[in-house]
Design a protein around this motif. Sequence first.
Motif, PDB file in Angstrom:
ATOM      1  N   SER A  83       0.837  -1.213   0.000  1.00 32.76           N
ATOM      2  CA  SER A  83       0.000   0.000   0.000  1.00 32.76           C
ATOM      3  C   SER A  83       0.865   1.253   0.000  1.00 32.76           C
ATOM      4  N   ASN A  84       1.906   1.225   0.816  1.00 42.13           N
ATOM      5  CA  ASN A  84       2.816   2.377   0.848  1.00 42.13           C
ATOM      6  C   ASN A  84       3.464   2.602  -0.515  1.00 42.13           C
ATOM      7  N   ALA A  85       3.853   1.510  -1.163  1.00 50.01           N
ATOM      8  CA  ALA A  85       4.492   1.611  -2.476  1.00 50.01           C
ATOM      9  C   ALA A  85       3.513   2.185  -3.498  1.00 50.01           C
ATOM     10  N   VAL A  86       2.253   1.739  -3.415  1.00 48.64           N
ATOM     11  CA  VAL A  86       1.225   2.251  -4.322  1.00 48.64           C
ATOM     12  C   VAL A  86       1.017   3.750  -4.070  1.00 48.64           C
TER      13      VAL A  86
ATOM     14  N   SER B 198       9.960  -3.260  -4.218  1.00 51.74           N
ATOM     15  CA  SER B 198      10.582  -2.088  -4.857  1.00 51.74           C
ATOM     16  C   SER B 198       9.548  -1.280  -5.617  1.00 51.74           C
ATOM     17  N   ASP B 199       9.543   0.023  -5.367  1.00 48.11           N
ATOM     18  CA  ASP B 199       8.640   0.854  -6.165  1.00 48.11           C
ATOM     19  C   ASP B 199       9.430   1.953  -6.859  1.00 48.11           C
ATOM     20  N   SER B 200       8.797   2.590  -7.834  1.00 49.89           N
ATOM     21  CA  SER B 200       9.414   3.727  -8.512  1.00 49.89           C
ATOM     22  C   SER B 200       8.596   4.977  -8.221  1.00 49.89           C
ATOM     23  N   GLY B 201       8.243   5.109  -6.965  1.00 48.61           N
ATOM     24  CA  GLY B 201       7.414   6.250  -6.561  1.00 48.61           C
ATOM     25  C   GLY B 201       8.242   7.467  -6.205  1.00 48.61           C
ATOM     26  N   ILE B 202       7.708   8.285  -5.309  1.00 54.34           N
ATOM     27  CA  ILE B 202       8.395   9.547  -5.011  1.00 54.34           C
ATOM     28  C   ILE B 202       9.694   9.372  -4.233  1.00 54.34           C
ATOM     29  N   GLY B 203       9.850   8.262  -3.541  1.00 52.76           N
ATOM     30  CA  GLY B 203      11.054   8.079  -2.733  1.00 52.76           C
ATOM     31  C   GLY B 203      11.085   9.048  -1.560  1.00 52.76           C
ATOM     32  N   MET B 204      12.176   9.026  -0.812  1.00 57.42           N
ATOM     33  CA  MET B 204      12.286   9.929   0.344  1.00 57.42           C
ATOM     34  C   MET B 204      13.684  10.532   0.398  1.00 57.42           C
ATOM     35  N   THR B 205      13.767  11.775   0.793  1.00 59.15           N
ATOM     36  CA  THR B 205      15.062  12.382   1.076  1.00 59.15           C
ATOM     37  C   THR B 205      15.454  11.962   2.485  1.00 59.15           C
TER      38      THR B 205
ATOM     39  N   LYS C  53      11.839  11.917   9.203  1.00 55.66           N
ATOM     40  CA  LYS C  53      10.550  12.393   9.691  1.00 55.66           C
ATOM     41  C   LYS C  53       9.489  11.274   9.640  1.00 55.66           C
ATOM     42  N   TYR C  54       9.387  10.629   8.476  1.00 52.46           N
ATOM     43  CA  TYR C  54       8.285   9.670   8.301  1.00 52.46           C
ATOM     44  C   TYR C  54       8.519   8.352   9.014  1.00 52.46           C
ATOM     45  N   LEU C  55       9.724   7.838   8.921  1.00 47.64           N
ATOM     46  CA  LEU C  55       9.927   6.523   9.526  1.00 47.64           C
ATOM     47  C   LEU C  55      10.310   6.599  10.999  1.00 47.64           C
ATOM     48  N   ASN C  56      11.112   7.587  11.367  1.00 50.04           N
ATOM     49  CA  ASN C  56      11.558   7.619  12.761  1.00 50.04           C
ATOM     50  C   ASN C  56      10.566   8.302  13.688  1.00 50.04           C
TER      51      ASN C  56
ATOM     52  N   ILE D 268       7.084  10.049  12.683  1.00 47.52           N
ATOM     53  CA  ILE D 268       5.638   9.873  12.491  1.00 47.52           C
ATOM     54  C   ILE D 268       5.211   8.415  12.552  1.00 47.52           C
ATOM     55  N   ALA D 269       5.847   7.600  11.730  1.00 55.56           N
ATOM     56  CA  ALA D 269       5.420   6.202  11.670  1.00 55.56           C
ATOM     57  C   ALA D 269       5.549   5.556  13.032  1.00 55.56           C
ATOM     58  N   PHE D 270       6.649   5.929  13.699  1.00 59.67           N
ATOM     59  CA  PHE D 270       6.833   5.279  14.978  1.00 59.67           C
ATOM     60  C   PHE D 270       5.789   5.712  15.993  1.00 59.67           C
TER      61      PHE D 270
ATOM     62  N   GLY E 135      -2.422   2.327   9.512  1.00 60.13           N
ATOM     63  CA  GLY E 135      -1.926   3.322  10.444  1.00 60.13           C
ATOM     64  C   GLY E 135      -0.667   2.813  11.114  1.00 60.13           C
ATOM     65  N   LEU E 136      -0.631   1.519  11.311  1.00 61.34           N
ATOM     66  CA  LEU E 136       0.600   0.963  11.839  1.00 61.34           C
ATOM     67  C   LEU E 136       1.606   0.857  10.697  1.00 61.34           C
ATOM     68  N   GLY E 137       1.040   0.536   9.545  1.00 60.90           N
ATOM     69  CA  GLY E 137       1.776   0.578   8.296  1.00 60.90           C
ATOM     70  C   GLY E 137       3.145  -0.057   8.325  1.00 60.90           C
ATOM     71  N   PHE E 138       4.087   0.757   7.982  1.00 60.09           N
ATOM     72  CA  PHE E 138       5.452   0.313   7.773  1.00 60.09           C
ATOM     73  C   PHE E 138       5.985  -0.577   8.898  1.00 60.09           C
ATOM     74  N   TYR E 139       5.660  -0.216  10.136  1.00 64.57           N
ATOM     75  CA  TYR E 139       6.251  -0.944  11.257  1.00 64.57           C
ATOM     76  C   TYR E 139       5.739  -2.364  11.424  1.00 64.57           C
TER      77      TYR E 139
ATOM     78  N   GLY F 273      12.754   6.121  -6.220  1.00 60.59           N
ATOM     79  CA  GLY F 273      11.858   5.113  -5.647  1.00 60.59           C
ATOM     80  C   GLY F 273      12.446   4.496  -4.392  1.00 60.59           C
ATOM     81  N   THR F 274      11.751   3.463  -3.914  1.00 63.06           N
ATOM     82  CA  THR F 274      12.130   2.889  -2.627  1.00 63.06           C
ATOM     83  C   THR F 274      12.202   1.368  -2.703  1.00 63.06           C
ATOM     84  N   ASP F 275      13.277   0.811  -2.156  1.00 62.05           N
ATOM     85  CA  ASP F 275      13.348  -0.640  -1.969  1.00 62.05           C
ATOM     86  C   ASP F 275      13.236  -0.914  -0.483  1.00 62.05           C
TER      87      ASP F 275
HETATM   88  P1  ADP Z   1       1.020   5.443   6.711  1.00 63.11           P
HETATM   89  O1  ADP Z   1       1.252   4.778   5.409  1.00 63.11           O
HETATM   90  O2  ADP Z   1      -0.229   5.011   7.378  1.00 63.11           O
HETATM   91  O3  ADP Z   1       1.180   6.922   6.656  1.00 63.11           O
HETATM   92  P2  ADP Z   1       3.435   4.106   7.395  1.00 63.11           P
HETATM   93  O4  ADP Z   1       4.078   3.769   8.682  1.00 63.11           O
HETATM   94  O5  ADP Z   1       3.110   2.953   6.532  1.00 63.11           O
HETATM   95  O6  ADP Z   1       2.166   4.943   7.703  1.00 63.11           O
HETATM   96  O7  ADP Z   1       4.376   5.056   6.592  1.00 63.11           O
HETATM   97  C1  ADP Z   1       4.815   6.298   7.129  1.00 63.11           C
HETATM   98  C2  ADP Z   1       5.220   7.257   6.038  1.00 63.11           C
HETATM   99  O8  ADP Z   1       6.426   6.823   5.428  1.00 63.11           O
HETATM  100  C3  ADP Z   1       4.250   7.318   4.892  1.00 63.11           C
HETATM  101  O9  ADP Z   1       3.191   8.208   5.152  1.00 63.11           O
HETATM  102  C4  ADP Z   1       5.126   7.823   3.746  1.00 63.11           C
HETATM  103  O10 ADP Z   1       5.260   9.231   3.770  1.00 63.11           O
HETATM  104  C5  ADP Z   1       6.463   7.205   4.064  1.00 63.11           C
HETATM  105  N1  ADP Z   1       6.643   5.985   3.260  1.00 63.11           N
HETATM  106  C6  ADP Z   1       6.446   4.727   3.641  1.00 63.11           C
HETATM  107  N2  ADP Z   1       6.731   3.860   2.616  1.00 63.11           N
HETATM  108  C7  ADP Z   1       7.117   4.629   1.573  1.00 63.11           C
HETATM  109  C8  ADP Z   1       7.498   4.335   0.212  1.00 63.11           C
HETATM  110  N3  ADP Z   1       7.550   3.087  -0.269  1.00 63.11           N
HETATM  111  N4  ADP Z   1       7.838   5.385  -0.575  1.00 63.11           N
HETATM  112  C9  ADP Z   1       7.787   6.646  -0.122  1.00 63.11           C
HETATM  113  N5  ADP Z   1       7.410   6.980   1.129  1.00 63.11           N
HETATM  114  C10 ADP Z   1       7.070   5.998   1.970  1.00 63.11           C
END
Ligand code: ADP
Length: 681
Positions: A34-37, A75-82, A88-91, A93-95, A117-121, A165-167
Amino acid sequence: MQTGKIGVTTENIFPIIKKFLYSDHEIFLRELISNAVDATQKLRTIASVGDYKEEMGNTTIFVSVDKKKKTIKVSDSGIGMTEEELDKYLNQIAFSSANDFLDKYKEQSNSIIGHFGLGFYSSFMVSDKVEVITKSYQDGAKAVKWTCDGSPEFTIEESEKESRGTDIILHIDKDSKEFLEENRVEQLLKKYCKFLPVEIAFGKEKEWKDGKMVDTGKDKILNNTKPAWTLKPADLKDEDYQKFYRELYPAGEESLFNIHLNVDYPFKLTGILYFPKIRSNIEIQKNKIQLYCNQVFVTDSVEGIVPEFLTLLHGVLDSPDIPLNVSRSYLQSDSNVKKISSHITKKVADRLNDIFKNNREEFEKKWDNLKLFIEYGMITEEKFYEKVSKFALLKNTEDKFFTYEEYEKIIKENQTDKNKTLIYLYSTNKTDQYTYIEKAKSKGYDVLHLDGQLDVHLINHLETKLKDSRFVRVDSDVIEKIIQKEESRESKLSADKQDDLKSVFNVKSKSRDIFNVVFETLDETESPVTITQSEFMRRMKEMSQMGGGMNFYGELPDSYNLVVNPNHKLVIGISDDLYAVKSTELSAKDTERKRLREEIDFMEKEHKEKKSEEISQVEKDDLEKLRKELSDIENARKEILESYGSGNKVVKQLIDLAMLANNMLRGEELSTFVKRSVDLL
Ligand code: ADP
């Protein structure tokens, strides 16, 4: 290289995540994809407004398993992250959302579905180490790598990555080896990702070549990115809906018709609901609707989200507005869910109404397959009843269909009884109840055919809805009694004679014990003897068999009425013959009985004039003695009558004929009947 600690106090949060999410480990894949999409679609949006000018290229999301290295890679070819975004997002917000989740979890103990909402973790449920290698779409962005081994410590460092993108690489832990099996992963992808809007590739297409399966070099795409429910109804033909139905239920029968839902306000909801053919066995039909959230599969158990009867339908619902990370009891009280629920109910009723109005013939043709669903809805949902009762159908024993209103008009005049109750006659089995149906028809009455699984419940419900109306099965009494008219008929046999005949007809045998003999003054042309079963008792028993909570009735034995017509010449003949044959025996008893009755009457009258304490014990004993003598005489008379009855072939023949007409004569009794018939001829 940056190292740091994720900002939570709990030292070992990952073991907790693992433990709490135990039953749903497999959702990690759904979350990552879902995150990749999302990342891919965000980039599409950015490109569409002109803020990204490079080629989009192939945006397929690749999933792969490396069994040797024990990794799964998405692996996706989406926006990726700086680097900043990663931090910010992984350490942060996501946490913190993982933390929120745990907080929420404590309050709700168990029932949690869809851990959005738990998503990535959630990836830590199955991994002992997770690596994220990502490169933002932005000009000049550098690739960065985030690594975390399941403790709250992480590292971020510069990395190599060609394209944006992101792997995500999961190092699968030893308890989660199942996710290193390609079959298992493919099964999960098919379950959760079948209709995602971005292509998901897993391995290569294979083909049969030179006696074995070989890779074709073509990516194997597992999903349909444009499922029918996301398209405009105007762009879809009937075949398209049927095709999609088979995509959802490859083994399913054809559906009858469908509803394409598309709501924008006050909540977002899309979907297609299909009406399957439902003839019987409601239970196995339930839970075929699949629930999606932005094309991500969430669950196929929608109870609590749609009214119970709608769970009989098939198809998909997609709504981002249904809260997914909460318990079922919360769902039921959620106002969005309630709105969605009543919206769907209304749409379903409207669609049925359309078909009825535009093509009644088709509606009638489909009725038998629809009726269980419609009746279920009418019984359980008041709103649905209100709409649907205007076009729900009743079928009569001649297979003609009527709406409730039409039917009432037809029977109103003829089938209203002397108490102004409108009687709806029905049969549950046209063959077994043939004689009774014919009797009713000969009076100009109409008989409904109600043989459905829910019909008993429906008529109970209708009786509370239709004014001054009652449903009565044709065999529950003689027709003159079912629909009583003003006229009263004289009986040709006196009450005393009827009393005597009651004993005569009280012929004992195994199956006949269940009979209760009653007299009904019918026309002389009506049957001499009929067997009926009370509507009330039968209905209660049927309801209890269906688990309607009437257990008390379910345990009672079957009981029937043996209705004797004192105006039929055969019955009069039996009466006459009785007094001719048994005259001496009976008249001796009669004289005695008369004397005793007079004496008792006299004494009772005397006693009545006195106060209780004025009556002596001797007097009391005398009266008791007389009463006992009278009862002995009565019993002796009864024995004479019963022995006459059991020796009388006509009596037995009449009872057997009535049983035959009611499909009750079997085995030994049937064979005795046949022999006796031959004798009588
Ligand atoms: P949620 O998807 O519910 O926001 P996640 O924990 O799954 O929570 O992800 C936190 C944030 O990390 C996402 O909102 C997004 O900004 C970033 N992120 C996660 N996976 C990716 C990815 N594959 N490519 C780009 N950003 C990502």
